[in-house]
Design a protein around this motif. Structure first.
Motif, PDB file in Angstrom:
ATOM      1  N   LEU A  43       0.628  -1.059   0.011  1.00  0.00           N
ATOM      2  CA  LEU A  43      -0.107  -0.021   0.122  1.00  0.00           C
ATOM      3  C   LEU A  43       0.767   1.202  -0.257  1.00  0.00           C
ATOM      4  O   LEU A  43       0.410   2.441  -0.115  1.00  0.00           O
ATOM      5  CB  LEU A  43      -0.886  -0.113   1.232  1.00  0.00           C
ATOM      6  CG  LEU A  43      -1.942  -1.319   1.157  1.00  0.00           C
ATOM      7  CD1 LEU A  43      -2.670  -1.104   2.587  1.00  0.00           C
ATOM      8  CD2 LEU A  43      -3.041  -0.984   0.052  1.00  0.00           C
ATOM      9  N   ARG A  83      -0.064   3.632  -4.568  1.00  0.00           N
ATOM     10  CA  ARG A  83      -0.912   4.393  -3.998  1.00  0.00           C
ATOM     11  C   ARG A  83      -1.480   5.466  -5.124  1.00  0.00           C
ATOM     12  O   ARG A  83      -0.743   5.754  -6.194  1.00  0.00           O
ATOM     13  CB  ARG A  83      -0.254   5.279  -2.812  1.00  0.00           C
ATOM     14  CG  ARG A  83       0.844   5.834  -3.359  1.00  0.00           C
ATOM     15  CD  ARG A  83       1.544   6.595  -2.070  1.00  0.00           C
ATOM     16  NE  ARG A  83       2.787   7.364  -2.733  1.00  0.00           N
ATOM     17  CZ  ARG A  83       2.970   8.311  -3.625  1.00  0.00           C
ATOM     18  NH1 ARG A  83       1.899   8.704  -4.050  1.00  0.00           N
ATOM     19  NH2 ARG A  83       4.333   8.683  -3.823  1.00  0.00           N
ATOM     20  N   ALA A 120      -5.193  -0.291  -5.335  1.00  0.00           N
ATOM     21  CA  ALA A 120      -4.407   0.395  -4.384  1.00  0.00           C
ATOM     22  C   ALA A 120      -3.842   1.832  -5.061  1.00  0.00           C
ATOM     23  O   ALA A 120      -3.890   2.936  -4.393  1.00  0.00           O
ATOM     24  CB  ALA A 120      -3.311  -0.518  -3.960  1.00  0.00           C
ATOM     25  N   ARG A 172     -11.238   7.140  -5.020  1.00  0.00           N
ATOM     26  CA  ARG A 172     -11.340   7.050  -3.724  1.00  0.00           C
ATOM     27  C   ARG A 172     -11.693   5.355  -3.199  1.00  0.00           C
ATOM     28  O   ARG A 172     -11.351   4.819  -2.297  1.00  0.00           O
ATOM     29  CB  ARG A 172     -12.279   8.106  -3.304  1.00  0.00           C
ATOM     30  CG  ARG A 172     -11.322   9.388  -3.201  1.00  0.00           C
ATOM     31  CD  ARG A 172     -12.192  10.328  -2.075  1.00  0.00           C
ATOM     32  NE  ARG A 172     -13.575  10.507  -2.641  1.00  0.00           N
ATOM     33  CZ  ARG A 172     -13.952  11.398  -3.628  1.00  0.00           C
ATOM     34  NH1 ARG A 172     -13.091  12.393  -4.307  1.00  0.00           N
ATOM     35  NH2 ARG A 172     -15.329  11.584  -3.703  1.00  0.00           N
ATOM     36  N   ARG A 225      -9.103   2.590  -3.988  1.00  0.00           N
ATOM     37  CA  ARG A 225      -8.090   2.510  -2.875  1.00  0.00           C
ATOM     38  C   ARG A 225      -8.863   2.089  -1.527  1.00  0.00           C
ATOM     39  O   ARG A 225      -8.057   1.072  -0.980  1.00  0.00           O
ATOM     40  CB  ARG A 225      -7.569   4.073  -2.897  1.00  0.00           C
ATOM     41  CG  ARG A 225      -6.708   4.097  -1.299  1.00  0.00           C
ATOM     42  CD  ARG A 225      -5.356   3.488  -1.760  1.00  0.00           C
ATOM     43  NE  ARG A 225      -4.713   3.496  -0.561  1.00  0.00           N
ATOM     44  CZ  ARG A 225      -3.321   3.221  -0.490  1.00  0.00           C
ATOM     45  NH1 ARG A 225      -2.495   2.855  -1.556  1.00  0.00           N
ATOM     46  NH2 ARG A 225      -2.426   3.094   0.504  1.00  0.00           N
ATOM     47  N   ALA A 226      -9.988   2.400  -1.217  1.00  0.00           N
ATOM     48  CA  ALA A 226     -10.567   2.063   0.076  1.00  0.00           C
ATOM     49  C   ALA A 226     -10.987   0.870   0.264  1.00  0.00           C
ATOM     50  O   ALA A 226     -10.658  -0.037   1.082  1.00  0.00           O
ATOM     51  CB  ALA A 226     -11.920   2.869   0.413  1.00  0.00           C
ATOM     52  N   SER A 227     -11.207  -0.018  -1.210  1.00  0.00           N
ATOM     53  CA  SER A 227     -11.560  -1.498  -1.277  1.00  0.00           C
ATOM     54  C   SER A 227     -10.362  -2.451  -0.890  1.00  0.00           C
ATOM     55  O   SER A 227     -10.486  -3.500  -0.571  1.00  0.00           O
ATOM     56  CB  SER A 227     -12.076  -1.972  -2.491  1.00  0.00           C
ATOM     57  OG  SER A 227     -11.075  -1.823  -3.558  1.00  0.00           O
ATOM     58  N   GLU A 281      -7.785  -1.350   1.417  1.00  0.00           N
ATOM     59  CA  GLU A 281      -7.108  -1.028   2.435  1.00  0.00           C
ATOM     60  C   GLU A 281      -6.744  -2.286   3.520  1.00  0.00           C
ATOM     61  O   GLU A 281      -5.779  -1.991   4.277  1.00  0.00           O
ATOM     62  CB  GLU A 281      -7.533   0.125   3.135  1.00  0.00           C
ATOM     63  CG  GLU A 281      -7.687   1.449   2.396  1.00  0.00           C
ATOM     64  CD  GLU A 281      -6.730   2.344   2.621  1.00  0.00           C
ATOM     65  OE1 GLU A 281      -5.454   1.993   3.034  1.00  0.00           O
ATOM     66  OE2 GLU A 281      -6.303   3.521   1.900  1.00  0.00           O
ATOM     67  N   GLY A 282      -7.602  -3.163   3.551  1.00  0.00           N
ATOM     68  CA  GLY A 282      -7.249  -4.330   4.444  1.00  0.00           C
ATOM     69  C   GLY A 282      -6.521  -5.175   3.862  1.00  0.00           C
ATOM     70  O   GLY A 282      -6.411  -6.390   4.603  1.00  0.00           O
ATOM     71  N   HIS A 283      -5.929  -4.937   2.686  1.00  0.00           N
ATOM     72  CA  HIS A 283      -5.350  -6.090   2.109  1.00  0.00           C
ATOM     73  C   HIS A 283      -3.641  -5.905   1.957  1.00  0.00           C
ATOM     74  O   HIS A 283      -3.107  -6.070   1.274  1.00  0.00           O
ATOM     75  CB  HIS A 283      -5.839  -6.226   0.751  1.00  0.00           C
ATOM     76  CG  HIS A 283      -7.101  -7.226   0.579  1.00  0.00           C
ATOM     77  ND1 HIS A 283      -8.133  -6.327   0.897  1.00  0.00           N
ATOM     78  CD2 HIS A 283      -7.437  -8.074   0.064  1.00  0.00           C
ATOM     79  CE1 HIS A 283      -9.189  -7.267   0.686  1.00  0.00           C
ATOM     80  NE2 HIS A 283      -8.778  -8.340   0.132  1.00  0.00           N
ATOM     81  N   SER A 284      -3.140  -5.133   3.056  1.00  0.00           N
ATOM     82  CA  SER A 284      -1.794  -5.055   3.142  1.00  0.00           C
ATOM     83  C   SER A 284      -0.989  -6.314   3.151  1.00  0.00           C
ATOM     84  O   SER A 284      -1.620  -7.598   3.530  1.00  0.00           O
ATOM     85  CB  SER A 284      -1.204  -4.133   4.385  1.00  0.00           C
ATOM     86  OG  SER A 284      -1.508  -4.933   5.650  1.00  0.00           O
TER      87      SER A 284
END
Length: 394
Positions: free
Chosen positions: A177, A181, A294, A347, A350-352, A354-357
């Protein structure tokens, strides 16, 4: 401290299996685990061979490497692991050893997706070898768990091999991430300038080396229905680029197709684009889809691999059939959005993810490793099924 051994043909930053293993390695260490790797070069004991120059010989060399690592490499890997009884081993490809096997794709599923699977398998005997090897892998006791990268993988495995003996655990791939970006305005202008693009074009980017499986022709043909879109193509080799370019010229859209060839750093090309397109026939979990999201790009892709679990129609992209009209219409729809509407897509894209680091992904692997260690410890206790006392009983 958890001790991890990763078994993988090759490892390094980038895409594919090598990139997945490399990212996990970095995060395992950051989370305090002890990590070792066992690669093809380790199995070969540091005796590299010169890579052949001709296309045919390179193809044969790749097949030989798979067969060798699956057989001789397996025997050597098992000896390597026997010297590390406290480690949890994660195998990513070829070798028939390891507590965990990560399914990066099903060869029969890939052949079926392209059509005429029997011919494709027979044409390349190495595919037959891989199918039979993995049939033994999934139906036997080689591994204690299989990591699948998407919900579709479970159905693919059962369809190709019947009963899958090890338990399956879904752990999708991660994404860096920080590296991927949404670009700043200055970064976007610089990336476009490097490609000779202005600020007004609506650019869709396609990234992939296997143009046929990844569906590049559907993206190129789709330009006939997306007159406002310029297609940026990253990847490929000289021969398939020439073939794709000839197709674009023949369709009358060649002036809106830009080939840049293979590139290691994808971030600038994602920064220069407005949307991402991948009409692929088969994927397990395409890293580039996560990287595009991302980077703030709405994604137009087919319902393969992990895409149906991450792409939401009209929210962060579109799921389409492998059809030029469907692909083109969605690209043109995105191209026709006002800047603020497209910014909303960016936006949400990117938000979709955020939990996939990669950190979150590595944590799930380590949690699985801890479970397997606990099971191994419990099984080794006297009196436990398979434990030392049970083995000594008459």
């Amino acid at each position: 401290m958890t001790r991890i051994v990763q078994i993988v043909p090759f490892i390094g930053p980038g895409s594919g299996v090598a990139g997945v293993a490399w990212n996990l390695e970095q995060q395992f260490r950051a989370l305090g685990a002890s990590v070792e790797r066992y690669t093809f070069d380790d199995a070969r004991r540091g005796r590299p061979r010169p890579w052949p120059r001709s296309k045919l010989m390179r193809r044969l060399a790749r097949g030989w490497r798979v067969v060798w690592f699956s057989t001789f490499g397996t025997a050597r890997a098992r000896r390597f692991l026997a010297e590390r009884p406290d480690a949890v081993s994660i195998c990513h490809n070829d070798v028939m050893a390891g507590d965990v096997y990560v399914n990066h794709g099903v060869i029969l599923g890939s052949m079926r997706a392209r059509g005429n699977p029997a011919w494709l398998m027979v044409r390349n005997p190495f595919h037959i070898f891989v199918h039979l090897r993995d049939r033994a892998r999934y139906r036997g006791r080689t591994h204690r768990a299989v990591v699948v990268l998407s919900q579709q993988d479970v159905a693919e495995l059962r369809d190709a091999y019947g009963r899958v003996r090890p338990r399956t655990v879904e752990i999708p791939n991660g994404v860096d991430l920080g590296r991927f970006r949404p670009p700043t305005h200055e970064e976007r202008v610089e990336a476009r300038s490097a490609l000779g693009l202005g600020t007004d074009e609506r650019v869709a980017v396609f990234i992939g080396h296997e143009f046929h499986r990844k569906g590049l022709r559907y993206a190129i043909e789709g330009l006939r229905y997306a007159p406002s879109v310029l297609l940026l193509i990253v990847g490929g080799s000289d021969d398939i680029i020439a073939e794709a370019n000839a197709s674009a010229q023949g369709l009358g859209v060649g002036d809106r197709v830009l080939f840049v060839g293979p590139r290691h750093d994808l971030a600038p090309f994602l920064a220069a684009s407005d949307m991402f397109v991948l009409p692929s026939a088969y994927e397990a979990n395409a890293l580039v889809v996560l990287e595009a999201l991302a980077s703030g790009l709405p994604v137009v892709t087919t319902r393969v691999g992990y895409a149906p679990e991450i792409v939401v129609d009209g929210d962060n992209g579109y799921l389409v059939d492998r059809d030029p009209l469907a692909v083109g219409e969605r690209l043109e729809e995105l191209a026709g959005l006002e800047d603020d509407e497209l910014a909303g897509f960016r936006r949400r894209a990117r938000a979709s993810v955020e939990g996939h680091s990669w950190r979150a992904t590595a944590e799930r692997y380590l949690a699985l490793a801890d479970e397997l260690l606990a099971e191994r410890t419990a099984a080794s206790r006297p009196g436990a099924p398979g434990g030392t006392e049970a083995k000594a009983a008459p």
